[in-house]
Design an enzyme around this catalytic site. Structure first.
Site, PDB file in Angstrom:
ATOM      1  CG  HIS A   1      -0.258   0.276   2.524  1.00 30.84           C
ATOM      2  ND1 HIS A   1      -0.107   1.539   3.055  1.00 30.84           N
ATOM      3  CD2 HIS A   1       0.335  -0.561   3.407  1.00 30.84           C
ATOM      4  CE1 HIS A   1       0.529   1.466   4.209  1.00 30.84           C
ATOM      5  NE2 HIS A   1       0.817   0.200   4.451  1.00 30.84           N
ATOM      6  CB  CYS A   2       1.029   4.302  -1.777  1.00 27.50           C
ATOM      7  SG  CYS A   2      -0.583   4.535  -2.554  1.00 27.50           S
ATOM      8  CB  VAL A   3       0.005   8.168   1.177  1.00 28.03           C
ATOM      9  CG1 VAL A   3      -0.679   9.109   2.170  1.00 28.03           C
ATOM     10  CG2 VAL A   3       1.508   8.334   1.260  1.00 28.03           C
TER      11      VAL A   3
END
Length: 467
Positions: free
Chosen positions: A26-28
């Protein structure tokens, strides 16, 4: 936490079950997934989940928009449910790249090289915008700049300009670091390679056309021009690929005990000679040819160039091909002092934001309103993926109307000869990167990109509901 767990279970089911998930990170704001078969995804079920704000597929990755903070909690539950284990972004990229054809892989490689250095380039662009405001004549006073009238501000403008220009002057160093890292070599050698190509002992590339007597080396009777490659993209890209391959070749064949003494020196020597003798001159000519090609199109058929690039830039974003034009922008800035492509990028982003804002105003669905409102603001600030993939492409007509508005705006600003002196934030703040003399025309284009997509999308949405 039970709601987070329930939502994670629903997401897994909508994605085709845990057996359809190869890897997850996942990213932000988003879950980034490598799926075995994206055809098994139930998009309606996925987007009906309360925590899901949108989803899209790009470059072989399936991405689910969750939101900052919440995505961490959902990811933890997601991993526990699927048992896939925690993956890095590189793992996901490697898994996703297996599905790509050679052209897609080449485009992805360019994206992987330029995305890590974008913060430095965009920051430099913003600072150059501030310098443009201080030094541009006619902004505050007729035919005079701010520092012409207020001379005590001149040194401040000079320092800002130095800080801003650093990323562009040493651009090959940034690209060398990122490119060699991407190709599997030592990033530190990439930095050295890039800085070597802009060494102060070399003739500055920006003075190449102005100098009659070009200094040369005489290598056993072979004359080699002592020319730097400031602002150039292709020479360091190709040289970085060669360096990484030579380094990997040597590491496999030289004993570990001798690698520190032999690998780096031999790699840099061979790559350096090749860069100045073969790679540099050839790619420099190719880069100039690419620049001349685009300049000739926009000089002779400005309206057509504006229509095509302005109208279809958002489609390039969908395919991921937009990253390839970053290299063209940088080449144009280096060779001509400005790019006429980047201003259309900024207006295209604004147009997508306006279409999403119209959906926010026209919709009664609270979830859609929340997603459309936040994604419109994001697009106005240069990040269009949430607006495009979460709203506009989902309903199609907002995306089409955004393209129409962007095309009209593109025609207007290209006919007016609008250029950007740097790459900045591709949205409303983008005017800071525009050459001050073109601000008026750019603001007209910005007005078109704001109004046309909004009006067309809003009224079409109302008419569609009334039927």
């Amino acid at each position: 936490m039970s709601k987070i767990r329930e939502s994670a279970e629903q997401i897994v089911e909508a994605l085709g079950g845990k057996e359809n998930i190869s890897a997850a990170t996942h990213c932000v704001t988003r879950l980034r997934l490598a799926l075995k078969d994206e055809g098994k995804v139930d998009e309606k079920a996925l987007e009906s989940i309360d925590l899901v704000k949108g989803s899209f597929s790009a470059n072989g990755q399936y991405q689910v928009v969750i939101g900052q903070g919440t995505v961490d909690k959902v990811y933890n539950e997601f991993i526990d449910i699927t048992g896939t284990g925690r993956a890095s972004k590189e793992d996901i990229k490697d898994e996703a790249s297996k599905k790509l054809n050679p052209l897609q892989r080449a485009i992805k490689a360019l994206a992987d090289i330029f995305i890590p250095i974008l913060p430095a380039i965009v920051t430099a662009g913003l600072l150059m915008g501030i310098n443009n405001i201080l030094t541009g004549p006619g902004i505050f006073y007729d035919e005079k700049s701010f520092i012409d009238v207020h001379k005590n501000w001149a040194d401040l403008a000079g320092i800002i300009n130095l800080i801003a220009n650093t990323a562009f002057v040493f651009l090959p160093g940034l690209i060398g670091w990122s490119a060699v890292k991407k190709f599997g070599g030592s990033p530190l050698l990439g930095i050295v390679l890039g800085l070597m190509l802009v060494h102060p002992d070399l003739l500055n590339a920006w003075d190449y056309g102005k100098t009659k007597d070009i200094p040369t080396w005489n290598l056993f009777g072979l004359p080699i021009e002592k020319v730097g490659y400031q602002g150039q993209v292709l020479p360091v890209l190709i040289a970085s690929y060669v360096l990484a391959k030579i380094e990997l070749f040597l590491k496999k064949r030289i004993p570990d005990s001798l690698q520190l003494l032999l690998v780096a020196p031999i790699t840099l020597l061979i790559t350096g000679f090749l860069a100045f003798i073969v790679i540099g001159p050839i790619t420099f000519s190719i880069g100039n040819g690419i620049t001349d090609f685009f300049v000739s199109i926009f000089d002779n058929f400005a309206w057509l160039g504006g229509l095509i690039y302005g109208g279809f830039y958002s489609l390039l974003v969908v395919t991921g091909m937009h990253h390839t034009f970053l290299a063209v922008d940088l080449q144009l800035i280096s060779n001509t002092g400005g790019t006429f492509l980047w201003p259309m990028l900024a207006l295209s982003n604004i147009a997508q934001g306006s279409a999403a804002l119209a959906m926010f105003m026209a919709s009664r669905d609270e979830k859609l309103k929340g997603l459309a409102g936040t994604s419109a603001i994001s697009a106005y600030l240069g990040i269009t993926e949430p607006a495009m993939f979460g709203v506009n492409l989902r309903f199609r007509y907002p995306f089409i109307f955004a393209m129409i508005g962007s095309a009209i705006a593109g025609i207007v600003i290209t006919i007016a000869g609008v250029r950007a002196s740097s790459i900045g934030v591709g949205g409303i703040p983008g005017f800071l990167s525009i050459l001050p003399g073109s601000w008026g025309s750019f603001f007209i284009g910005m007005g078109i990109a704001l109004v046309v997509p909004f009006v067309l999308t809003y009224f079409y949405a109302k008419v569609k509901k009334a039927k």
